[in-house]
Design an enzyme around this catalytic site. Sequence first.
Site, short mmCIF file in Angstrom:
data_model
loop_
_atom_site.label_atom_id
_atom_site.label_comp_id
_atom_site.label_asym_id
_atom_site.label_seq_id
_atom_site.Cartn_x
_atom_site.Cartn_y
_atom_site.Cartn_z
N LYS A 11 0.82 -1.22 0.00
CA LYS A 11 0.00 0.00 0.00
C LYS A 11 0.86 1.27 0.00
O LYS A 11 2.07 1.21 0.21
CB LYS A 11 -0.95 -0.05 1.20
CG LYS A 11 -1.93 -1.24 1.12
CD LYS A 11 -2.98 -1.17 2.21
CE LYS A 11 -3.92 -2.36 2.14
NZ LYS A 11 -5.01 -2.27 3.13
N TYR A 51 -12.40 -2.39 -4.12
CA TYR A 51 -12.90 -2.66 -2.77
C TYR A 51 -14.42 -2.62 -2.71
O TYR A 51 -14.99 -2.34 -1.64
CB TYR A 51 -12.31 -1.66 -1.78
CG TYR A 51 -10.91 -1.97 -1.29
CD1 TYR A 51 -10.62 -3.15 -0.60
CD2 TYR A 51 -9.87 -1.07 -1.48
CE1 TYR A 51 -9.35 -3.43 -0.12
CE2 TYR A 51 -8.58 -1.34 -1.00
CZ TYR A 51 -8.33 -2.54 -0.32
OH TYR A 51 -7.07 -2.81 0.16
N PHE A 59 -15.77 2.54 7.17
CA PHE A 59 -14.42 3.01 6.87
C PHE A 59 -14.14 3.10 5.37
O PHE A 59 -13.02 3.40 4.95
CB PHE A 59 -13.38 2.10 7.54
CG PHE A 59 -13.51 0.65 7.16
CD1 PHE A 59 -12.98 0.15 5.99
CD2 PHE A 59 -14.18 -0.24 8.01
CE1 PHE A 59 -13.10 -1.19 5.64
CE2 PHE A 59 -14.31 -1.58 7.68
CZ PHE A 59 -13.76 -2.05 6.49
N ARG A 87 -1.81 -14.84 4.37
CA ARG A 87 -2.52 -14.10 5.43
C ARG A 87 -1.84 -14.31 6.79
O ARG A 87 -1.81 -13.42 7.63
CB ARG A 87 -4.00 -14.46 5.44
CG ARG A 87 -4.71 -13.77 4.25
CD ARG A 87 -6.15 -14.14 4.12
NE ARG A 87 -7.01 -13.50 5.10
CZ ARG A 87 -7.47 -12.26 5.01
NH1 ARG A 87 -7.13 -11.49 4.00
NH2 ARG A 87 -8.27 -11.78 5.94
N THR A 93 -5.40 -7.51 10.43
CA THR A 93 -5.70 -6.23 9.77
C THR A 93 -5.27 -5.07 10.66
O THR A 93 -4.72 -4.08 10.18
CB THR A 93 -7.22 -6.14 9.52
OG1 THR A 93 -7.61 -7.29 8.77
CG2 THR A 93 -7.58 -4.89 8.75
N ARG A 104 2.67 -6.89 8.91
CA ARG A 104 1.97 -5.73 9.48
C ARG A 104 2.55 -5.33 10.83
O ARG A 104 2.58 -4.14 11.16
CB ARG A 104 0.47 -6.02 9.56
CG ARG A 104 -0.20 -5.89 8.19
CD ARG A 104 -1.62 -6.33 8.22
NE ARG A 104 -2.33 -6.05 6.98
CZ ARG A 104 -3.40 -6.72 6.58
NH1 ARG A 104 -3.89 -7.69 7.33
NH2 ARG A 104 -4.00 -6.40 5.45
N ASN A 114 -2.09 -0.03 6.71
CA ASN A 114 -1.67 -1.34 7.24
C ASN A 114 -0.74 -2.10 6.29
O ASN A 114 -0.72 -3.32 6.27
CB ASN A 114 -2.89 -2.17 7.68
CG ASN A 114 -3.76 -2.61 6.53
OD1 ASN A 114 -3.58 -2.13 5.41
ND2 ASN A 114 -4.68 -3.53 6.78
N HIS A 117 -2.02 -5.63 1.45
CA HIS A 117 -3.30 -6.33 1.29
C HIS A 117 -2.99 -7.76 0.87
O HIS A 117 -2.03 -7.99 0.14
CB HIS A 117 -4.12 -5.64 0.19
CG HIS A 117 -5.28 -6.46 -0.29
ND1 HIS A 117 -6.47 -6.49 0.38
CD2 HIS A 117 -5.41 -7.29 -1.36
CE1 HIS A 117 -7.30 -7.31 -0.27
NE2 HIS A 117 -6.67 -7.80 -1.32
N GLU A 128 -9.08 -10.43 -8.03
CA GLU A 128 -8.18 -9.29 -7.79
C GLU A 128 -6.97 -9.34 -8.74
O GLU A 128 -6.51 -8.30 -9.22
CB GLU A 128 -7.72 -9.30 -6.33
CG GLU A 128 -8.89 -8.99 -5.38
CD GLU A 128 -8.57 -9.21 -3.92
OE1 GLU A 128 -7.44 -9.62 -3.58
OE2 GLU A 128 -9.46 -8.94 -3.09
P1 CMP Z 1 -7.18 -5.02 3.36
O1 CMP Z 1 -6.57 -6.34 3.68
O2 CMP Z 1 -6.64 -4.27 2.21
O3 CMP Z 1 -8.76 -5.22 3.16
C1 CMP Z 1 -9.70 -4.21 3.43
C2 CMP Z 1 -9.10 -3.04 4.16
O4 CMP Z 1 -10.03 -2.25 4.88
C3 CMP Z 1 -8.16 -3.56 5.24
O5 CMP Z 1 -7.02 -4.09 4.67
C4 CMP Z 1 -7.97 -2.32 6.08
O6 CMP Z 1 -6.98 -1.45 5.55
C5 CMP Z 1 -9.33 -1.65 5.97
N1 CMP Z 1 -10.11 -1.86 7.18
C6 CMP Z 1 -10.67 -3.00 7.61
N2 CMP Z 1 -11.33 -2.79 8.77
C7 CMP Z 1 -11.17 -1.48 9.07
C8 CMP Z 1 -11.62 -0.66 10.14
N3 CMP Z 1 -12.36 -1.14 11.12
N4 CMP Z 1 -11.26 0.65 10.13
C9 CMP Z 1 -10.50 1.15 9.12
N5 CMP Z 1 -10.05 0.40 8.07
C10 CMP Z 1 -10.38 -0.89 8.05
#
Ligand code: CMP
Length: 140
Positions: A11, A51, A59, A87, A93, A104, A114, A117, A128
């Site tokens: 990211k 997304y 969010f 993962r 996350t 992470r 974070n 992905h 994807e």
């Molecule tokens: P990613 O694995 O890219 O998949 C969806 C993204 O949404 C996740 O990483 C986070 O960056 C974001 N995300 C998921 N939950 C939250 C949350 N509660 N608040 C803010 N961002 C979130």
Amino acid sequence: MRTNRTFTMLKPDSVKQGNIGAILEKINASGFKIVAIKLTQLSKSDAENFYSTHKDLPFFEKLIEFIASGPIVTAILEKENAVEDFRLLIGSTNPGDAVEGTIRKMFASSMTQNAVHGSDSDENAAIESAFHFSKREIFE
Ligand code: CMP
């Protein structure tokens, strides 16, 4: 169904902070082979499509703003049991919950910023990957 491929994005926080090399090194050291890779940037509309499953979540807007805010590295990774193993390698996350040694834990600073992905299922890995790469950009 098990697959041997998953999709990842490094990211904008990872790219901005100069962590591309360190993260790719960790991915390689964990047994993943890179079969496709590029440096790119998503428009807000691209990001909304990518997304789209999250569009009703609170969010969503923050997520779109951030992911479209700068260049990202996208890649397709190959390894037995790729989705699940990747993962585990990236961690929770929320980096505050991520296990020591995960990507992470090492490189992320918040739920939004974070670092990486990773696809959450074989089906999404295929969707994807096709979103970001044409067939001739994917190698064996
Ligand atoms: P990613 O694995 O890219 O998949 C969806 C993204 O949404 C996740 O990483 C986070 O960056 C974001 N995300 C998921 N939950 C939250 C949350 N509660 N608040 C803010 N961002 C979130």
